[in-house]
Design an enzyme around this catalytic site. Structure first.
Site, short mmCIF file in Angstrom:
data_model
loop_
_atom_site.label_atom_id
_atom_site.label_comp_id
_atom_site.label_asym_id
_atom_site.label_seq_id
_atom_site.Cartn_x
_atom_site.Cartn_y
_atom_site.Cartn_z
CB ALA A 125 -0.89 0.01 1.23
N PRO A 126 0.41 2.32 -0.67
CG PRO A 126 0.35 4.55 -1.42
CD PRO A 126 1.20 3.58 -0.63
CD GLU A 147 0.01 -2.22 3.74
OE1 GLU A 147 0.94 -2.06 2.93
OE2 GLU A 147 0.10 -1.91 4.94
CG ASP A 174 3.55 -9.54 10.22
OD1 ASP A 174 4.48 -9.26 9.41
OD2 ASP A 174 3.61 -9.28 11.42
CG ASP A 192 8.72 0.04 -1.49
OD1 ASP A 192 9.88 0.50 -1.42
OD2 ASP A 192 7.71 0.77 -1.57
CB CYS A 245 11.61 6.16 0.70
SG CYS A 245 10.41 5.91 2.01
N1 SAM Z 1 5.18 -0.23 -1.89
C1 SAM Z 1 4.29 0.85 -1.51
C2 SAM Z 1 4.07 1.77 -2.71
O1 SAM Z 1 4.94 1.81 -3.57
O2 SAM Z 1 3.02 2.41 -2.79
C3 SAM Z 1 4.82 1.61 -0.31
C4 SAM Z 1 5.08 0.70 0.85
S1 SAM Z 1 5.46 1.52 2.34
C5 SAM Z 1 7.11 1.96 2.12
C6 SAM Z 1 5.56 0.19 3.43
C7 SAM Z 1 4.23 -0.51 3.68
O3 SAM Z 1 4.50 -1.66 4.50
C8 SAM Z 1 3.21 0.31 4.47
O4 SAM Z 1 2.01 0.36 3.76
C9 SAM Z 1 3.03 -0.47 5.77
O5 SAM Z 1 1.71 -0.41 6.26
C10 SAM Z 1 3.39 -1.86 5.33
N2 SAM Z 1 3.86 -2.76 6.41
C11 SAM Z 1 4.42 -2.45 7.59
N3 SAM Z 1 4.75 -3.57 8.26
C12 SAM Z 1 4.40 -4.61 7.47
C13 SAM Z 1 4.48 -6.02 7.60
N4 SAM Z 1 5.00 -6.59 8.70
N5 SAM Z 1 4.00 -6.78 6.60
C14 SAM Z 1 3.48 -6.24 5.48
N6 SAM Z 1 3.38 -4.91 5.30
C15 SAM Z 1 3.84 -4.11 6.28
#
Ligand code: SAM
Length: 474
Positions: A125-126, A147, A174, A192, A245
């Site tokens: 997400a997003p 996500e 997760d 990511d 990032c």
């Molecule tokens: N890849 C996305 C994009 O390009 O739009 C941005 C991703 S953002 C950097 C990281 C995402 O990882 C967040 O949406 C967060 O909610 C999610 N997240 C955090 N911990 C996580 C976990 N243990 N497993 C899966 N997703 C996780």
């Protein structure tokens, strides 16, 4: 713009050993607003059509060197930058607002795994990268977009729907346990990762408010657990791309080092040749470490790894017995066929992937049963239709994904009527349309959604969550 905290500057200086000039450039650029960039949606328009669109909107374009679909834009009216999300062409999914450096990881996947058939976007997400992946990896390839956050998964789905994508399977897990559940399943994986966001200060002045080395260590533990899980989910011969990032070694190089130390069958890929100017941000290990002053972008990090072994095509698995979907019956397919004929929709392979659940019909990527046999799926592919006593009612998602393929004459709306449509208003049109007749409304050749003629009006069938108060037309 907020200045970078001194503790962070010292930390970066210690790791990078920048010259005084380079450190000044880094600090200076970090305090400047970000240039706006967009990526056009290959699922909807071509490069030539995007150029036409940019001309209509009076944008000056500068190509982003690492992404053929990406451009920095300078609108003639600078105010436009703040309202881009409300532009009709954005609502129609023709472009995605995405920071230039964040377009890098998907380009690396396209470059090193162009033929991947089943991909995982582990923290999706997003959806900027899921939707970017979907521009290259089209059906029969499929993308599992996972996500953890329930609130963010809604935005992810909205972006997939807006962009008219039909080959994404959404999961809500997760990521740290995904590897055990979907062991050796994917040809390519993008992690990511959630991160400290040190590269995002130009967009978000508060990004560094709570910066501390302690926070770096805490988040890097999560990243290490996620990359371990990604390793498990990857097929032999598969490609893993890790990106953030953020800028510190703790969340980048050290996470990669952790992976390489623990798994002798993983090797880092040198990304130097990935695009023409990549040598300016290459690390000794061959990773891309983009500081904001290098390309005048956000800060970003990308690493890629190959798992040793030969990639095999895994045979599809049956869906679990308790799965609530069934292959659409002959009877349902026969009911749908005249609707498709009426639309002029060429549907030869469509019925092979058609499923039903209660009174709904779905078009799933072929690997859906394989994934469903191992993990709970949140949503797959697109909803095609609902079956009512009065007949088949097509779904908005289906229209957005497929309507440009219909050969039925288009019901093209003027800007004024298209604005009313997006505001959820019923329409009065001059042409006589037979009663009880469903049509797709288009604006400039791209679908907006469905209308139905009733009592001299066109009833608006735009789903309520997509209604906008103030869509912008230029
Ligand atoms: N890849 C996305 C994009 O390009 O739009 C941005 C991703 S953002 C950097 C990281 C995402 O990882 C967040 O949406 C967060 O909610 C999610 N997240 C955090 N911990 C996580 C976990 N243990 N497993 C899966 N997703 C996780």
């Amino acid at each position: 713009m907020a200045a970078l905290p001194q503790a962070f500057i010292d930390h970066i200086q210690q790791q990078q050993n920048f010259s005084a000039t380079e450190m000044e450039q880094f600090c200076q650029l970090s305090a400047q607003p970000l240039r706006k960039s967009v990526r056009f949606n290959r699922n909807k328009i071509s490069l030539a059509e995007f150029h036409q669109l940019a001309q209509q909107l009076a944008w000056t374009l500068e190509p982003i060197p690492w992404c053929n679909e990406g451009f920095w834009i300078s609108p003639k009216d600078p105010q436009m930058e703040h309202t881009l999300g409300n532009h009709v062409e954005h609502l129609q999914g023709l472009f995605y607002i995405q920071e230039s450096s964040s377009m890098l990881p998907v380009k690396v996947i396209e470059h090193f795994a162009p033929e991947a058939q089943i991909l995982l976007d582990m923290a999706a997400a997003p959806g900027s990268k899921t939707t970017q992946l979907a521009g290259h990896f089209i059906a029969p390839a499929a993308i599992v977009a996972n996500e953890l956050s329930s609130s963010r998964i809604k935005g992810l789905h909205a972006n997939i729907q807006r962009c008219g994508i039909d080959n994404v399977i959404l999961t809500h897990q997760d990521g740290r346990i995904l590897g055990e559940q979907l062991n050796a399943t994917f040809d390519a994986i993008l992690l990511d990762a959630p991160c400290g966001g040190e590269g995002t200060v130009r967009k978000d002045p508060d990004a560094m408010k709570n910066w501390s080395t302690q926070a770096l260590h805490t988040i890097s533990e999560v990243q290490k657990a996620l990359i371990e899980s990604a390793y498990l989910a990857l097929k032999p011969g598969g490609l893993l791309v890790y990106s953030t990032c953020t800028l510190s070694f703790e969340e980048n190089q050290f996470v990669c080092q952790h992976l390489l130390e623990r798994h002798q069958d993983m090797s880092a890929i040198d990304l130097k040749q990935c695009f023409a100017d990549a040598s300016r941000c290459i690390t000794p290990e061959g990773f891309l470490h983009v500081f904001p002053h290098i390309y005048n972008s956000e800060g970003f990090f990308v690493a890629a790894f190959r798992k040793a072994g030969e990639m095999k095509v895994t045979p599809p698995l049956e869906a679990p017995k308790k799965w609530p979907y069934r292959r659409a019956s002959q009877k349902l397919c026969q009911q749908l066929k005249p609707v498709f004929q009426h639309l002029g929709f060429e549907s030869s392979n469509f019925f092979d992937n058609l499923w039903s659940r209660d009174d709904t019909l779905w078009y799933f990527p072929a690997v859906t049963t394989t994934i469903a046999s191992q993990i709970k799926i949140q949503r797959s592919g697109i909803k095609v239709a609902e079956i009512h006593r009065s007949g088949i009612r097509l779904a908005h998602d289906f229209i957005i994904a497929f309507a440009t393929d219909f050969s039925q004459p288009k019901l093209e709306l003027s800007a004024e009527l298209a604005r009313d449509y997006l505001r959820g208003v019923d329409l009065r049109v001059p042409d006589a349309i037979p009663e009880n007749y469903e049509r797709v409304a288009f604006y400039r050749g791209q679908p907006l959604g469905l209308v139905k003629s009733l009592k001299g009006k066109l009833k608006n069938r735009l789903p309520r969550p997509l209604v906008r108060d103030n869509p912008i037309f230029k």
